[in-house]
Write an enzyme that holds these catalytic residues in place. Structure first.
Site, PDB file in Angstrom:
ATOM      1  N   LYS A   1      -1.224   6.073 -23.100  1.00 37.83           N
ATOM      2  CA  LYS A   1      -0.430   6.622 -24.018  1.00 37.83           C
ATOM      3  C   LYS A   1       0.828   6.552 -24.091  1.00 37.83           C
ATOM      4  CE  LYS A   1      -4.753   8.675 -24.968  1.00 37.83           C
ATOM      5  NZ  LYS A   1      -5.497   9.843 -24.739  1.00 37.83           N
TER       6      LYS A   1
ATOM      7  N   PHE B   1     -20.362  12.536 -25.668  1.00 34.61           N
ATOM      8  CA  PHE B   1     -20.054  11.546 -26.832  1.00 34.61           C
ATOM      9  C   PHE B   1     -19.757  10.045 -26.360  1.00 34.61           C
ATOM     10  CE2 PHE B   1     -15.554  11.643 -25.721  1.00 34.61           C
ATOM     11  CZ  PHE B   1     -15.346  12.476 -25.071  1.00 34.61           C
TER      12      PHE B   1
ATOM     13  N   TYR C   1       0.985  -1.207  -0.040  1.00 34.01           N
ATOM     14  CA  TYR C   1      -0.074   0.080  -0.018  1.00 34.01           C
ATOM     15  C   TYR C   1       1.012   1.058  -0.047  1.00 34.01           C
ATOM     16  CZ  TYR C   1      -3.791   3.116   1.115  1.00 34.01           C
ATOM     17  OH  TYR C   1      -4.740   4.235   1.178  1.00 34.01           O
TER      18      TYR C   1
ATOM     19  N   THR D   1     -10.811  17.120 -24.705  1.00 37.66           N
ATOM     20  CA  THR D   1     -12.216  16.859 -24.099  1.00 37.66           C
ATOM     21  C   THR D   1     -12.207  16.811 -22.584  1.00 37.66           C
ATOM     22  OG1 THR D   1     -11.815  14.590 -24.726  1.00 37.66           O
ATOM     23  CG2 THR D   1     -13.303  15.894 -26.077  1.00 37.66           C
TER      24      THR D   1
END
Ligand SMILES: *Cc1c(COP(=O)(O)O)cnc(C)c1O
Length: 488
Positions: free
Chosen positions: A272, A461, A85, A139
């Site tokens: 990414k 969207f 943890y 976005t």
């Protein structure tokens, strides 16, 4: 580290095609269902490609987020993850990787890119009307800033909106515009300046290091911080080496270090950058770190995992170093260039120059007969799935949000994005995409518009539902059968 010259591999026959510098060791079987099933799937999914299931999807070109192929080294690293943890060694390895690659010593983990945006927005938007100058919005960033009462001002040069351009750096920030905005708004109302690497929504278009230096000069003049969205930093650096003469012989490491060195806060989606799943915020300034520190346990998880699995943290650490490998980073941009150049030669309107993360089709031109009120990019995304089983993403007005009065706002561009995640597809699959898109372009008059039947108030969207305004999908299926016989 090698420079780009070592990557030029010529074919004796003169064909200009990308050559993969990796081999496949684990594979996943794909489904290609008949066109009639694809039509059913569209109806079930509200003509929204986000709502399709991968049972019905052949090539998933929705996004590069969390879908990049991982290397054998990343998978191996996941095996020795340290489940703790607090004080996990996995996190220490990630911290070292971030320091080595991004050259920032303080790291705040967040479960993905938008979670980092939430933390930054919460820490820095202190009053209603605070203004963030940015090269262009993303976005989720916009949604978080407006959530806390802030606003964005977009500062691209006009050339960025020219979809068939040869400009190498359409993601550049308009520095004269920036200075004017700061003077008019007052630096005290500007929490920071945001620069997004490989500006996603205009087609994965990079900014130059020179531009970032100029932004830095303006920021310094007014005592402002620069926040760098580094989600697609590797690709931006790769294109700097390709396109900015000063960096022709530079290494990926040097270009990345130069860009992060010009920024005060760097955040990223590790879905990414580093081909894994997670995110983070990093800085060299302790006070900046402290300003956001308490928000991590509140929203994400303890400071040594931030809501990310420790296995993914190990994969992130390895993936961070692999970002510096041009043979890894070049593959997706080279496929995209091949897609864009071949489709352009076939007459399909594509965003040029080829960018990163995906190839972008100009739906405003391809579907010139569909008014923007009927979402041409959404219609093209649905039509392309119907005729190919390939799932792209609408990046147009469906992806916009309504203004404060609830009015529809129309996007600057109506794009269909065909994402090319790193090292996932083969060249024959890319040729299939080209073939079906060329067919659809020739039959474009059969594509019709869409309208909303279910519209969520935030980020509509993702889960919104639409329907065709006529029976155009049936007519497209009939033409498909006429031309392709009983082919899938
Ligand atoms: C994907 C992306 C984000 C958000 O990251 P997630 O991990 O998907 O939440 C933010 N900025 C840019 C430029 C992106 O491409």
């Amino acid at each position: 580290m090698s420079n780009n010259k070592t990557l030029k591999i010529k074919f004796y026959g003169g064909e200009d095609i990308p050559l993969e510098l990796h081999k496949v060791r684990v594979v996943q079987k794909l489904n290609l269902v008949p066109v009639e099933r694809r039509l059913e799937a569209l109806h079930e999914g509200g003509f929204n490609t986000f709502r399709l299931t991968t049972n019905d999807v052949f090539l998933d070109m929705l996004t590069d987020s969390g879908t990049n192929a991982m290397s054998d080294m990343q998978v191996a690293a996941m095996m020795h993850a340290d489940d703790a943890y607090a004080g996990s060694q996995s996190f220490a390895r990630l911290q070292k990787a971030v320091e080595d690659v991004l050259k920032k010593k303080y790291l705040l983990p967040a479960h993905q890119g938008r979670a980092a945006e939430n933390v930054i927005a919460r820490a820095y938007i202190s009053k209603k009307g605070d203004l963030i100058p940015t090269n262009y919005h993303f976005t989720t960033f916009l949604a978080h800033i407006t959530q806390y009462g802030g606003r964005l001002v977009e500062l691209l040069y006009d050339e960025a909106f020219n979809l068939s351009s040869t400009h190498p750096f359409k993601g550049n920030m308009n520095v004269e515009g920036l200075e004017q905005v700061i003077r008019e708004t007052g630096a005290e109302n500007i929490p920071f300046i945001r620069m997004e690497a490989s500006t996603n929504l205009i087609g994965g278009q990079p900014f130059s290091v020179q531009n970032l230096r100029e932004v830095r000069r303006v920021a310094d003049r007014y005592g402002l911080n620069i926040v760098l969205d580094a989600s697609l930093l590797g690709e931006n650096a790769y294109l700097v080496i390709q396109r900015e003469p000063e960096f022709r012989n530079a290494s990926m490491e040097d270009v990345i270090a130069t860009m992060t060195g010009l920024s005060d806060i760097v955040y990223f989606s590790a879905r990414k950058l580093s081909s894994s799943r997670g995110g983070g915020i990093c800085t060299n300034d302790l006070a900046t770190y402290r300003k956001m520190e308490a928000l991590i346990p509140l929203f994400e998880g303890f400071l040594t995992y931030g809501g990310i699995s420790v296995r993914e943290i190990e994969a992130m650490a390895v993936g961070m170093y692999e970002t510096l490998d041009e043979t890894m980073i070049c593959q997706s941009p080279q496929y995209i260039a091949y897609l864009v150049n071949t489709l352009t030669a076939c007459g399909v309107p594509m965003v040029t120059p080829p960018g990163v993360l995906g190839a972008h089709v100009d739906a405003m031109r391809l579907c010139a007969h569909i008014p923007q009120t009927q979402y041409p990019a959404g219609a093209l995304a649905a039509a392309f799935f119907l005729v190919s089983g390939v799932r792209g993403m609408e990046r147009g007005s469906v992806s916009n949000q309504r203004d404060e009065e609830g009015n529809e706002t129309y996007a600057d561009m109506e794009l269909l994005r065909l994402a090319v995640p790193r090292r996932v597809f083969t060249l024959s699959q890319i040729k299939y995409v080209i073939d079906r898109m060329t067919w659809l372009h020739e039959n474009r008059h059969l594509i019709g518009g869409l309208r909303f039947v279910y519209e969520p108030p935030v980020l509509r969207f993702f889960m919104g539902g639409l329907e065709p305004v006529s029976d155009w999908p049936q007519r497209l299926v009939a033409k498909f059968r006429e031309d392709f016989g009983d082919s899938l």
